[in-house]
Design a protein around this motif. Structure first.
Motif, short mmCIF file in Angstrom:
data_model
loop_
_atom_site.label_atom_id
_atom_site.label_comp_id
_atom_site.label_asym_id
_atom_site.label_seq_id
_atom_site.Cartn_x
_atom_site.Cartn_y
_atom_site.Cartn_z
N SER A 43 6.64 6.92 -8.42
CA SER A 43 5.88 6.14 -7.35
C SER A 43 5.18 4.65 -7.99
CB SER A 43 4.48 6.95 -6.99
OG SER A 43 3.96 6.19 -5.91
N ASN A 44 4.96 4.77 -9.22
CA ASN A 44 4.37 3.61 -10.04
C ASN A 44 5.64 2.75 -10.08
OD1 ASN A 44 1.94 4.88 -10.40
ND2 ASN A 44 2.21 5.70 -12.35
N GLU A 73 10.99 9.35 -0.60
CA GLU A 73 11.52 10.04 0.34
C GLU A 73 11.22 10.08 1.74
OE1 GLU A 73 11.79 13.71 -1.66
OE2 GLU A 73 13.84 13.52 -2.44
N ASP A 74 10.54 8.95 2.13
CA ASP A 74 9.92 9.01 3.75
C ASP A 74 10.48 7.56 4.20
OD1 ASP A 74 8.73 6.72 2.17
OD2 ASP A 74 6.80 7.75 2.05
N HIS A 75 9.76 7.12 5.38
CA HIS A 75 10.15 6.02 5.87
C HIS A 75 9.56 4.59 5.75
CE1 HIS A 75 13.26 8.49 8.32
NE2 HIS A 75 12.18 9.36 8.38
N SER A 76 9.02 4.43 4.43
CA SER A 76 8.37 3.18 4.06
C SER A 76 9.21 2.11 3.98
CB SER A 76 7.84 3.42 2.78
OG SER A 76 6.92 4.44 2.86
N ASP A 77 8.84 0.93 3.79
CA ASP A 77 9.45 -0.38 3.72
C ASP A 77 10.39 -0.22 2.45
OD1 ASP A 77 8.28 -1.55 6.09
OD2 ASP A 77 6.35 -1.81 5.14
N TYR A 78 9.68 0.30 1.29
CA TYR A 78 10.22 0.32 -0.13
C TYR A 78 10.17 2.19 0.02
CZ TYR A 78 10.57 -4.54 -1.14
OH TYR A 78 10.98 -5.82 -1.15
N LYS A 85 15.73 2.08 -1.06
CA LYS A 85 15.57 1.43 0.11
C LYS A 85 14.56 0.25 0.18
CE LYS A 85 14.02 2.85 3.99
NZ LYS A 85 13.14 1.48 4.25
N THR A 86 15.32 -0.79 0.42
CA THR A 86 14.38 -2.27 0.46
C THR A 86 14.22 -2.59 2.00
OG1 THR A 86 15.78 -4.04 0.06
CG2 THR A 86 14.93 -2.89 -1.87
N VAL A 116 0.81 -1.24 0.15
CA VAL A 116 -0.06 -0.09 -0.05
C VAL A 116 1.01 1.37 -0.09
CG1 VAL A 116 -1.87 -1.08 1.07
CG2 VAL A 116 -0.32 -0.04 2.35
N LYS A 117 0.45 2.25 -0.64
CA LYS A 117 1.12 3.55 -0.64
C LYS A 117 1.10 4.06 0.65
CE LYS A 117 1.79 8.00 -3.31
NZ LYS A 117 1.31 8.56 -4.48
N ASN A 118 2.29 4.54 1.23
CA ASN A 118 2.25 5.13 2.52
C ASN A 118 1.28 6.39 2.72
OD1 ASN A 118 3.15 5.62 5.13
ND2 ASN A 118 5.23 6.44 4.51
#
Length: 467
Positions: free
Chosen positions: A294-295, A252-257, A274-275, A238-240
């Motif tokens: 994002s896509n 440019e956030d702290h998502s999983d990806y 970052k993965t 899911v998109k953050n």
């Protein structure tokens, strides 16, 4: 929900008697639709006899005719080849855009034929595969085509059904095997509830299709229902920021990806990803716009979770060319840029604006927009006006009705009056070329999901002559 489940159960039971998709003949009502034509190509590749009806002759129907698929454009049973009139060996597939009083559709439904929606057939094709599904109110087609391309380049035996024409394959079908399926999970008419994916993503849940759902909360509920269709041990991305549990992704956030360190070099994005396990350095992607970044990110994340190797994914991402009518360059010179895009929702128009101003700062932009559907124009009139007001110059065309009848008071003139920009006008298609010729804009963009796409070649020709 129970009715939907019963329909799917009945469909599967009916198909068991045919040993799966065992019909010899497949007849499509609405064969010129982008999703329908992909299925037509698929069945033709499976050595089925394929034919169909559509209301209008288009480039898509022309391309199918070249493949010797017989298509007619008058709604009459007499036009159907006799081999498709035997209910024992003919499957009929239709799109929900077809009206209920359609003569051919009524004939098939009342004469013992198996008649299924496109989404039901797609669900049946994919149910015995490892299925990757892309859902969301925006970005489905581009994300699906990126994902299909990445996995194809990594050697995966897959079939990818696309909602647009891939520039890499010049088709809306990527066919390299049947072990894996990659599909768009379409929220229109709750179609995506016929799928049972192994990996799925949701890119966005912005209000849309309110003619179907009534209110935005019901649309959100349908996405929640879709998330429950994922197979046991499957994964949801899911998109953050979306209110759903899953593997997150973002920019440019702290998502999983997460995409980090974005640079623009020679008109392309270069960035790190970052993965959960590592950082992929200096990836390259050639489509403009943060929405396309994002896509690309979610397509990459799903391919990584499937097991595709990092190095091959990096090369595949750099070689991705895009989808026709998704920020497609028609002309790209120092003095003039002409871009065509499918954008038909305010959020999509905003994404186009962000992309074009990031790539071409300080240049005058002319936006040509054809609203799609009376109901969508009515439901988002203020948002459309706000989005279109951003451009330097705006040309509006009349609303493209598609499946709808006019709604009193809902017109392009109403939208025009709400746009907060003095450099705006409403023109007919017959006046469009002359109006464009008078503009001094360096960037010209056509947007819309209707028949504005058919005007692109004429505009390009006019601009080529003028330059």
């Amino acid at each position: 929900m129970s009715k939907e489940k019963n329909n799917i159960s009945t469909t599967k039971k009916g198909l068991q008697s045919k040993k799966g998709l065992g019909w010899d003949n497949i007849y499509f009502i609405g064969i010129g639709g982008i999703g329908m034509s992909a299925l037509a190509r698929y069945f033709l590749a499976k050595n089925k006899c394929v034919a169909g009806y559509d209301k209008t002759k288009t480039a898509i129907t022309d391309a199918l005719s070249v493949l010797n698929i017989k298509i007619h454009f008058d709604d009459a049973v007499k036009n159907i080849d006799v081999k498709f009139l035997n209910p024992e060996n003919t499957l009929v597939v239709y799109t929900p855009a077809i009206p209920k009083n359609h003569i051919e559709l009524k004939y098939f439904k009342t004469n013992g034929f198996k008649v299924l929606k496109r989404s039901e057939v797609l669900g049946l094709i994919t149910q015995n595969t490892f299925c990757l599904a892309v859902a969301g109110t925006h970005g489905k087609t581009t994300t699906t085509s990126i994902l299909g391309h990445l996995m194809y380049e990594c050697g995966v035996e897959l079939t990818a059904f696309l909602g647009g024409i891939s520039e890499n394959y010049n088709s809306n079908l990527i066919l390299k095997g049947t072990k894996v399926s990659v599909v768009e999970a379409d929220e229109f008419d709750r179609s995506f509830l016929t799928l049972s994916p192994d990996l799925a993503c949701i890119t966005s849940m912005d209000a849309d299709h309110l003619d179907i759902y009534g209110k935005a909360s019901e649309l959100v509920n349908s996405f929640k229902d879709f998330s429950k269709k994922i197979k046991p041990n499957g994964k949801l991305f899911v998109k953050n920021g979306l209110l759903l549990e899953g593997i997150t992704y973002g920019i440019e956030d702290h998502s999983d990806y997460s995409i980090q360190n974005i640079k623009i070099e020679n008109g392309s994005y270069v960035f790190d990803v970052k993965t959960p396990k590592t950082v992929l350095k200096n990836l390259e992607f050639n489509l403009p716009g943060r929405h396309n970044l994002s896509n690309a990110l979610i397509a990459l994340a799903m391919a990584v979770e499937y097991g595709c190797p990092y190095q091959q994914l990096a090369m595949a991402l750099a070689s991705y060319k895009g989808v026709k009518r998704r920020f497609t360059y028609q002309i790209k010179t120092e003095d003039l840029v002409f871009i065509d895009d499918y954008a038909h929702h305010p959020a999509e128009i905003n994404a186009v604006y962000q992309a074009v101003t990031e790539m071409y700062p300080n240049k005058k932009v002319l936006a040509i927009f054809q609203p799609h559907l009376y109901s969508r124009t009515r439901d988002f009139i203020d948002d459309f006006a706000e989005s279109l007001s951003l451009f330097n110059e705006i040309i509006l065309l009349d609303i493209y009705p598609a499946r709808e009848l006019p709604i009193k008071g809902v017109t392009s003139k109403w939208l025009l009056d709400k746009i907060n920009n003095t450099n705006k006008q409403l023109v007919s298609k017959s006046e469009l070329l002359k109006t464009i010729h008078k503009s001094d804009a360096q960037i010209i963009i056509t947007m819309g999901a209707g028949d504005i796409g058919a005007e692109v070649k004429h505009i390009k020709k006019q601009l080529d002559i003028a330059s």
